[in-house]
Design an enzyme around this catalytic site. Structure first.
Site, PDB file in Angstrom:
ATOM      1  N   MET A 154      39.753  37.978  38.389  1.00 24.45           N
ATOM      2  CA  MET A 154      39.786  38.830  39.581  1.00 24.45           C
ATOM      3  C   MET A 154      38.657  39.858  39.510  1.00 24.45           C
ATOM      4  O   MET A 154      38.698  40.882  40.199  1.00 24.45           O
ATOM      5  CB  MET A 154      41.141  39.514  39.698  1.00 24.45           C
ATOM      6  CG  MET A 154      42.277  38.505  39.900  1.00 24.45           C
ATOM      7  SD  MET A 154      43.720  39.197  40.674  1.00 24.45           S
ATOM      8  CE  MET A 154      44.180  40.422  39.469  1.00 24.45           C
ATOM      9  N   GLY A 155      37.666  39.618  38.668  1.00 29.58           N
ATOM     10  CA  GLY A 155      36.506  40.513  38.599  1.00 29.58           C
ATOM     11  C   GLY A 155      36.795  41.775  37.798  1.00 29.58           C
ATOM     12  O   GLY A 155      37.750  41.825  37.023  1.00 29.58           O
ATOM     13  N   LEU A 189      34.907  42.770  35.430  1.00 30.39           N
ATOM     14  CA  LEU A 189      34.841  42.057  34.155  1.00 30.39           C
ATOM     15  C   LEU A 189      34.619  42.994  32.963  1.00 30.39           C
ATOM     16  O   LEU A 189      33.900  43.980  33.055  1.00 30.39           O
ATOM     17  CB  LEU A 189      33.730  40.999  34.201  1.00 30.39           C
ATOM     18  CG  LEU A 189      33.879  39.957  35.308  1.00 30.39           C
ATOM     19  CD1 LEU A 189      32.751  38.935  35.224  1.00 30.39           C
ATOM     20  CD2 LEU A 189      35.232  39.248  35.250  1.00 30.39           C
ATOM     21  N   HIS A 228      37.277  39.208  29.440  1.00 32.04           N
ATOM     22  CA  HIS A 228      36.823  38.082  30.269  1.00 32.04           C
ATOM     23  C   HIS A 228      35.640  37.363  29.599  1.00 32.04           C
ATOM     24  O   HIS A 228      35.565  36.141  29.581  1.00 32.04           O
ATOM     25  CB  HIS A 228      36.351  38.578  31.636  1.00 32.04           C
ATOM     26  CG  HIS A 228      37.410  39.243  32.467  1.00 32.04           C
ATOM     27  ND1 HIS A 228      37.419  40.595  32.733  1.00 32.04           N
ATOM     28  CD2 HIS A 228      38.498  38.736  33.091  1.00 32.04           C
ATOM     29  CE1 HIS A 228      38.446  40.885  33.503  1.00 32.04           C
ATOM     30  NE2 HIS A 228      39.125  39.782  33.734  1.00 32.04           N
ATOM     31  N   ASP A 266      47.843  37.757  29.170  1.00 31.09           N
ATOM     32  CA  ASP A 266      48.777  37.379  30.233  1.00 31.09           C
ATOM     33  C   ASP A 266      49.550  36.147  29.754  1.00 31.09           C
ATOM     34  O   ASP A 266      49.432  35.057  30.327  1.00 31.09           O
ATOM     35  CB  ASP A 266      47.992  37.105  31.516  1.00 31.09           C
ATOM     36  CG  ASP A 266      47.247  38.339  31.965  1.00 31.09           C
ATOM     37  OD1 ASP A 266      47.849  39.189  32.615  1.00 31.09           O
ATOM     38  OD2 ASP A 266      46.044  38.476  31.631  1.00 31.09           O
ATOM     39  N   SER A 278      41.230  45.392  33.305  1.00 30.72           N
ATOM     40  CA  SER A 278      40.485  46.038  34.386  1.00 30.72           C
ATOM     41  C   SER A 278      41.181  47.330  34.798  1.00 30.72           C
ATOM     42  O   SER A 278      40.543  48.294  35.221  1.00 30.72           O
ATOM     43  CB  SER A 278      40.390  45.095  35.588  1.00 30.72           C
ATOM     44  OG  SER A 278      39.884  43.845  35.178  1.00 30.72           O
ATOM     45  N   ARG A 279      42.509  47.361  34.663  1.00 32.17           N
ATOM     46  CA  ARG A 279      43.273  48.539  35.075  1.00 32.17           C
ATOM     47  C   ARG A 279      43.076  49.735  34.132  1.00 32.17           C
ATOM     48  O   ARG A 279      43.392  50.867  34.504  1.00 32.17           O
ATOM     49  CB  ARG A 279      44.759  48.210  35.182  1.00 32.17           C
ATOM     50  CG  ARG A 279      45.088  47.265  36.328  1.00 32.17           C
ATOM     51  CD  ARG A 279      46.580  46.996  36.419  1.00 32.17           C
ATOM     52  NE  ARG A 279      46.920  46.143  37.549  1.00 32.17           N
ATOM     53  CZ  ARG A 279      46.937  44.811  37.517  1.00 32.17           C
ATOM     54  NH1 ARG A 279      46.620  44.167  36.399  1.00 32.17           N
ATOM     55  NH2 ARG A 279      47.277  44.113  38.587  1.00 32.17           N
TER      56      ARG A 279
HETATM   57  P1  AMP Z   1      42.181  38.850  35.440  1.00 33.55           P
HETATM   58  O1  AMP Z   1      40.802  39.122  35.954  1.00 33.55           O
HETATM   59  O2  AMP Z   1      42.901  40.070  34.986  1.00 33.55           O
HETATM   60  O3  AMP Z   1      42.983  37.984  36.383  1.00 33.55           O
HETATM   61  O4  AMP Z   1      42.000  37.983  34.122  1.00 33.55           O
HETATM   62  C1  AMP Z   1      41.297  36.772  34.136  1.00 33.55           C
HETATM   63  C2  AMP Z   1      41.526  36.076  32.816  1.00 33.55           C
HETATM   64  O5  AMP Z   1      41.054  36.900  31.751  1.00 33.55           O
HETATM   65  C3  AMP Z   1      43.020  35.799  32.530  1.00 33.55           C
HETATM   66  O6  AMP Z   1      43.148  34.524  31.944  1.00 33.55           O
HETATM   67  C4  AMP Z   1      43.371  36.901  31.563  1.00 33.55           C
HETATM   68  O7  AMP Z   1      44.447  36.583  30.705  1.00 33.55           O
HETATM   69  C5  AMP Z   1      42.077  37.036  30.776  1.00 33.55           C
HETATM   70  N1  AMP Z   1      42.002  38.362  30.142  1.00 33.55           N
HETATM   71  C6  AMP Z   1      42.143  39.563  30.733  1.00 33.55           C
HETATM   72  N2  AMP Z   1      42.084  40.547  29.816  1.00 33.55           N
HETATM   73  C7  AMP Z   1      41.886  39.954  28.624  1.00 33.55           C
HETATM   74  C8  AMP Z   1      41.754  40.422  27.277  1.00 33.55           C
HETATM   75  N3  AMP Z   1      41.806  41.706  26.978  1.00 33.55           N
HETATM   76  N4  AMP Z   1      41.577  39.521  26.289  1.00 33.55           N
HETATM   77  C9  AMP Z   1      41.550  38.182  26.567  1.00 33.55           C
HETATM   78  N5  AMP Z   1      41.675  37.682  27.812  1.00 33.55           N
HETATM   79  C10 AMP Z   1      41.847  38.543  28.828  1.00 33.55           C
END
Ligand code: AMP
Length: 283
Positions: free
Chosen positions: A27-28, A30, A34, A149, A185-186
């Site tokens: 969802m960006g 980054l 990511h 997640d 991202s949060r």
């Molecule tokens: P999101 O942009 O939050 O939807 O995340 C996209 C992908 O990145 C998902 O598969 C998340 O589980 C992974 N992701 C997000 N944060 C992390 C992190 N800290 N370590 C590893 N993978 C992550």
């Protein structure tokens, strides 16, 4: 790096592709978490496709959607620097044309309704809808998702088994900030002080795991909950569960594969984290 905003152009680009496709949906906004997915994807030959789409259907809280960070210029720079071949950047009309089903009916054995599913009604329905649509468009050979997640990746495994049996899933371990806070991202929305304090979450997950195996897990979990709660976090859940189906554990035996998972809120931001035990059973 090619940037494609439409399904049609993306599929035109892919018509002559003969390599395996490694797909990383995001969802960006980054961050290194990511980028670690890209680094893992690059370990084997294949075309790297990342998508950025802030999926409105998976946000149960409109404030969360409103404040979700959007940093496209920086995202594009990071993707280029890290070797992404194609960025798929669709808008909602591309992802949800009128003929799309708005429910992906998979057998998830109740997994959609516990933990994240219970605290974020509708979240997984929206997540499965977007992941399913993206997989139909991109048709990857391998899908990379983060352990952060964990419940999401378990549900997506069911989706793959039942709808996309040719796609393989790789789960990438959580990347953390220097104090242990899981990158998200949060995190950008936290004050500096809270972001530092939030290292306590991982510290307490590790503390619980140090006492395993155990038949007194409730006491350990309660102690950790109190410490996190006393630091000002509002704990939604903190539990020890079976890593395979997230069913609750009362006792942890030496040969169990378990997950210690939690969700909490502070400063209007919702954070999730988890660790696996024993640590070596990460796939
Ligand atoms: P999101 O942009 O939050 O939807 O995340 C996209 C992908 O990145 C998902 O598969 C998340 O589980 C992974 N992701 C997000 N944060 C992390 C992190 N800290 N370590 C590893 N993978 C992550």
């Amino acid at each position: 790096m090619i940037v494609s905003t439409s399904v049609y152009t993306l599929q035109q680009i892919l018509t002559n592709n003969s390599q395996g496709i490694h797909f990383i949906p995001t969802m960006g906004a980054l961050h290194q978490g990511h980028l670690e997915l890209i680094r893992q994807a690059k370990k084997t030959p294949g075309l790297i496709i990342c998508s950025i789409f802030v999926n409105p259907k998976q946000f149960n809280d409109h404030i969360d959607l409103l404040y979700y960070p959007r940093t496209l210029a920086s995202d594009i720079r990071l993707l280029k620097q890290n070797g992404c071949d194609i960025l798929f950047l669709p808008d909602a009309k591309e992802i949800y044309p009128e003929n799309q089903p708005d429910y992906i009916d998979i057998q998830s054995f109740g997994l959609e309704n516990v933990f994240e599913g219970a605290f974020r009604p509708g979240h997984f329905k929206g997540m499965l809808q977007v992941v399913s649509r993206l997989l139909s468009i991109v048709n990857p050979s391998v899908l990379f998702m983060g352990q952060k997640d964990y419940q999401q990746q378990l549900l997506v495994r069911y989706l793959l088994e039942q709808r996309f049996p040719n796609i393989r899933m790789v789960m990438v371990p959580t990347v953390r900030e220097s104090n242990g806070l899981a990158m998200s991202s949060r995190n950008e929305r936290l004050s500096t002080k809270t972001r530092e304090l939030a290292g306590l979450i991982y510290e307490q997950l590790l503390e619980i795991s140090k006492n395993l195996p155990s038949d007194e897990i409730e006491i350990n979990v309660q102690e950790a909950k109190n410490k996190i709660q006393n630091a000002g976090f509002d704990v939604e859940y903190l539990e020890i569960v079976n890593a395979s189906d997230l069913s609750l554990k009362n006792i942890v035996n030496p040969d169990d594969h378990i997950l210690i998972c939690c969700a909490l809120q502070i400063e209007g931001v919702r954070l999730i984290d988890n660790i696996l035990w024993p640590p070596s059973h990460i796939n």
